[in-house]
Design a protein around this motif. Structure first.
Motif, mmCIF file in Angstrom:
data_model
loop_
_atom_site.group_PDB
_atom_site.id
_atom_site.type_symbol
_atom_site.label_atom_id
_atom_site.label_comp_id
_atom_site.label_asym_id
_atom_site.label_seq_id
_atom_site.Cartn_x
_atom_site.Cartn_y
_atom_site.Cartn_z
ATOM 1 N N GLY A 49 5.864 9.278 13.792
ATOM 2 C CA GLY A 49 4.365 10.429 13.581
ATOM 3 C C GLY A 49 5.249 11.735 13.651
ATOM 4 N N GLY A 50 4.885 12.074 12.697
ATOM 5 C CA GLY A 50 5.522 13.141 11.769
ATOM 6 C C GLY A 50 6.687 14.208 12.237
ATOM 7 N N LEU A 51 7.722 13.746 12.267
ATOM 8 C CA LEU A 51 9.258 13.676 13.347
ATOM 9 C C LEU A 51 9.820 14.796 11.788
ATOM 10 C CD1 LEU A 51 9.950 11.510 15.659
ATOM 11 C CD2 LEU A 51 8.864 12.933 15.849
ATOM 12 N N VAL A 75 13.687 -6.197 11.709
ATOM 13 C CA VAL A 75 11.723 -6.460 10.722
ATOM 14 C C VAL A 75 11.270 -5.094 11.777
ATOM 15 C CG1 VAL A 75 10.000 -7.690 10.441
ATOM 16 C CG2 VAL A 75 12.201 -8.636 9.681
ATOM 17 N N GLN A 76 10.184 -4.815 11.234
ATOM 18 C CA GLN A 76 9.572 -3.215 11.594
ATOM 19 C C GLN A 76 7.582 -4.203 11.197
ATOM 20 O OE1 GLN A 76 10.336 0.302 11.412
ATOM 21 N NE2 GLN A 76 8.599 1.069 10.587
ATOM 22 N N LEU A 77 6.965 -4.576 12.558
ATOM 23 C CA LEU A 77 6.403 -5.326 12.272
ATOM 24 C C LEU A 77 4.883 -3.464 12.605
ATOM 25 C CD1 LEU A 77 6.546 -8.495 13.798
ATOM 26 C CD2 LEU A 77 6.516 -7.519 11.486
ATOM 27 N N VAL A 107 14.779 7.956 16.902
ATOM 28 C CA VAL A 107 13.891 8.888 16.773
ATOM 29 C C VAL A 107 13.219 8.235 14.984
ATOM 30 C CG1 VAL A 107 13.488 10.772 17.621
ATOM 31 C CG2 VAL A 107 15.241 10.413 15.979
ATOM 32 N N ASP A 108 12.342 8.337 14.245
ATOM 33 C CA ASP A 108 11.814 7.683 13.113
ATOM 34 C C ASP A 108 11.733 8.429 12.039
ATOM 35 O OD1 ASP A 108 11.747 5.286 10.260
ATOM 36 O OD2 ASP A 108 9.900 5.567 11.600
ATOM 37 N N ALA A 109 11.692 8.426 10.799
ATOM 38 C CA ALA A 109 11.035 9.654 10.086
ATOM 39 C C ALA A 109 10.704 9.094 8.611
ATOM 40 C CB ALA A 109 11.625 11.373 10.143
ATOM 41 N N VAL A 110 10.105 9.671 7.886
ATOM 42 C CA VAL A 110 9.468 9.982 6.472
ATOM 43 C C VAL A 110 9.672 10.636 5.869
ATOM 44 C CG1 VAL A 110 7.674 8.093 5.775
ATOM 45 C CG2 VAL A 110 9.181 8.161 4.516
ATOM 46 N N SER A 111 7.405 11.305 6.192
ATOM 47 C CA SER A 111 7.191 12.781 4.969
ATOM 48 C C SER A 111 8.085 13.747 4.793
ATOM 49 C CB SER A 111 5.811 12.754 5.947
ATOM 50 O OG SER A 111 4.639 11.518 6.038
ATOM 51 N N ARG A 112 8.551 14.264 6.011
ATOM 52 C CA ARG A 112 8.958 15.881 6.192
ATOM 53 C C ARG A 112 10.822 15.140 5.807
ATOM 54 N NH1 ARG A 112 6.089 18.914 11.029
ATOM 55 N NH2 ARG A 112 4.147 17.718 10.946
ATOM 56 N N PRO A 119 0.495 4.740 9.811
ATOM 57 C CA PRO A 119 2.222 4.942 8.965
ATOM 58 C C PRO A 119 2.408 5.935 8.083
ATOM 59 C CG PRO A 119 1.468 2.736 8.199
ATOM 60 C CD PRO A 119 -0.196 4.025 9.101
ATOM 61 N N GLY A 120 3.630 6.782 7.838
ATOM 62 C CA GLY A 120 4.172 6.945 6.765
ATOM 63 C C GLY A 120 2.861 8.590 6.708
ATOM 64 N N GLY A 121 2.198 8.995 7.602
ATOM 65 C CA GLY A 121 0.925 10.212 7.341
ATOM 66 C C GLY A 121 1.540 11.966 7.823
ATOM 67 N N VAL A 154 0.952 -1.148 0.138
ATOM 68 C CA VAL A 154 -0.057 -0.111 0.299
ATOM 69 C C VAL A 154 1.168 0.967 0.019
ATOM 70 C CG1 VAL A 154 -1.923 -0.781 1.117
ATOM 71 C CG2 VAL A 154 -0.253 -0.112 2.553
ATOM 72 N N SER A 155 2.021 1.278 0.081
ATOM 73 C CA SER A 155 2.742 2.551 0.625
ATOM 74 C C SER A 155 3.346 2.767 -0.715
ATOM 75 C CB SER A 155 4.389 2.181 0.765
ATOM 76 O OG SER A 155 4.758 3.168 1.050
ATOM 77 N N LYS A 156 3.714 4.310 -0.956
ATOM 78 C CA LYS A 156 4.159 5.439 -2.018
ATOM 79 C C LYS A 156 5.586 4.911 -1.867
ATOM 80 C CE LYS A 156 2.170 8.860 0.115
ATOM 81 N NZ LYS A 156 1.814 10.240 1.043
ATOM 82 N N ARG A 157 6.325 4.293 -0.651
ATOM 83 C CA ARG A 157 7.559 4.071 -0.948
ATOM 84 C C ARG A 157 7.819 2.773 -0.554
ATOM 85 N NH1 ARG A 157 4.818 8.068 3.766
ATOM 86 N NH2 ARG A 157 5.548 10.034 2.784
ATOM 87 N N LEU A 158 7.271 1.960 -1.563
ATOM 88 C CA LEU A 158 7.278 0.953 -1.779
ATOM 89 C C LEU A 158 8.321 0.020 -2.276
ATOM 90 C CD1 LEU A 158 6.310 -2.188 -2.242
ATOM 91 C CD2 LEU A 158 5.165 -2.160 -4.351
ATOM 92 N N LEU A 188 6.906 3.745 18.864
ATOM 93 C CA LEU A 188 5.476 4.703 19.097
ATOM 94 C C LEU A 188 4.922 5.457 17.532
ATOM 95 C CD1 LEU A 188 2.749 5.307 19.956
ATOM 96 C CD2 LEU A 188 3.808 7.128 21.640
ATOM 97 N N ASP A 189 4.270 5.795 16.778
ATOM 98 C CA ASP A 189 4.007 5.498 15.141
ATOM 99 C C ASP A 189 2.030 6.114 15.568
ATOM 100 O OD1 ASP A 189 4.347 6.811 13.779
ATOM 101 O OD2 ASP A 189 4.394 4.738 12.365
ATOM 102 N N ALA A 190 1.672 7.379 14.879
ATOM 103 C CA ALA A 190 0.425 7.645 14.508
ATOM 104 C C ALA A 190 0.005 6.314 13.895
ATOM 105 C CB ALA A 190 0.575 8.984 13.799
HETATM 106 O O1 LIG Z 1 5.456 5.482 5.019
HETATM 107 C C1 LIG Z 1 4.841 4.366 4.777
HETATM 108 O O2 LIG Z 1 4.038 4.633 3.840
HETATM 109 C C2 LIG Z 1 4.689 3.365 5.205
HETATM 110 C C3 LIG Z 1 3.479 2.410 4.925
HETATM 111 C C4 LIG Z 1 3.052 1.453 5.579
HETATM 112 C C5 LIG Z 1 3.526 0.961 6.453
HETATM 113 C C6 LIG Z 1 4.800 2.261 7.313
HETATM 114 C C7 LIG Z 1 5.238 2.847 6.680
HETATM 115 N N1 LIG Z 1 6.088 3.515 6.795
HETATM 116 C C8 LIG Z 1 6.786 3.414 8.468
HETATM 117 C C9 LIG Z 1 7.787 4.127 8.894
HETATM 118 O O3 LIG Z 1 8.488 3.660 9.408
HETATM 119 C C10 LIG Z 1 7.670 5.701 8.538
HETATM 120 O O4 LIG Z 1 9.026 6.399 9.440
HETATM 121 C C11 LIG Z 1 6.876 6.176 10.268
HETATM 122 O O5 LIG Z 1 5.177 5.850 10.217
HETATM 123 C C12 LIG Z 1 6.910 7.659 10.000
HETATM 124 O O6 LIG Z 1 6.176 8.164 8.874
HETATM 125 P P1 LIG Z 1 6.118 9.953 9.438
HETATM 126 O O7 LIG Z 1 4.753 10.680 10.195
HETATM 127 O O8 LIG Z 1 5.825 9.849 7.095
HETATM 128 O O9 LIG Z 1 7.459 10.147 8.797
#
Ligand SMILES: O=C(O)c1ccccc1NCC(=O)[C@H](O)[C@H](O)COP(=O)(O)O
Length: 208
Positions: free
Chosen positions: A155-157, A81-83, A174-179, A132-134, A34-38, A127-129
């Motif tokens: 979560g939004g970091l 592995v992250q579940l 700490v972990d992040a992606v969107s920003r 995920p990845g939102g 489902v991810s845009k980052r597959l 701990l995450d929102a």
């Molecule tokens: O990021 C995604 O697209 C995603 C989709 C499905 C499962 C996990 C996903 N991301 C996992 C992560 O570890 C992200 O870094 C985490 O949820 C924080 O994301 P963000 O709030 O965008 O920094």
């Protein structure tokens, strides 16, 4: 205390090297369809090899069959592995028999999951929102009484708020992606560097 910094959603060798050079301790490779980052296991494996063994490679999964998780993790040569998702404790323990597990929990489930995994050395909570990845930050002050020692935070970091989150909760990582992205799946080099630097600086204010 050494705080780990994970940059998630790596989809290329180029971005893996960029994040490692910026000082990231761990790279996340998302295998949830489902991810845009597959990313494919083959690209993840090449990206992992390009940064060397000192950088952790985390395979990220969302509600996927156990055999798919284990086969993909092996093909990609991840180190952890992250579940995400609604998973039984038996499922999580089965994965933990092969890999260190980051078990992702939402705020609503934090107390229950903390009790469940207390003392399981192969399972660390993140701990995450809820999405995920939102890119949506959590209410760190409200979570302060519940946040367990040693847990990771996502979560939004991003560069602009990671210090405040760390001051509030003192996560182990700490972990992040969107920003950290120029577009979905493509890193913004300045944002990645600024995020790692801000997290390192904030970690200096942790009690020794
Ligand atoms: O990021 C995604 O697209 C995603 C989709 C499905 C499962 C996990 C996903 N991301 C996992 C992560 O570890 C992200 O870094 C985490 O949820 C924080 O994301 P963000 O709030 O965008 O920094």
């Amino acid at each position: 205390m050494t705080v780990q910094v994970k940059v998630c959603g790596t989809t290329s060798v180029h971005d893996a090297v960029l994040s490692a050079e910026a000082g990231a301790d761990a790279l996340g490779f998302i295998f949830a369809p489902v991810s845009k980052r597959l990313v494919s296991p083959q690209v993840a494996r090449a990206a992992g090899l390009s940064v060397g063994p000192s950088v952790a490679r985390v395979g990220v999964f969302l509600d996927q069959p156990l055999d798919e998780v284990l086969r993909t993790a092996e093909a990609a040569r991840v180190s952890a592995v992250q579940l995400h998702g609604r998973l039984s404790s038996l499922y999580v323990m089965a994965v933990a028999a092969y890999y260190p597990v980051l078990r992702v929990v939402r705020p609503a489930d934090l107390a229950t999951e903390t009790d469940m995994w207390h003392g399981h050395r192969g399972v660390t909570l993140m701990l995450d929102a809820p999405e995920p990845g939102g890119g949506i930050p959590l209410d760190w002050d409200a979570l302060r009484p519940l946040f367990p020692d040693g847990a990771w935070l996502a979560g939004g970091l991003g560069p602009g708020n990671v210090a405040a989150a760390m001051t509030a909760l003192r996560p182990a990582a700490v972990d992040a992606v969107s920003r950290l992205e120029a577009s979905p799946g493509v890193k913004d080099p300045e944002a990645v560097r600024a995020f790692v630097q801000a997290a390192r600086l904030a970690a200096r204010s942790y009690p020794q």
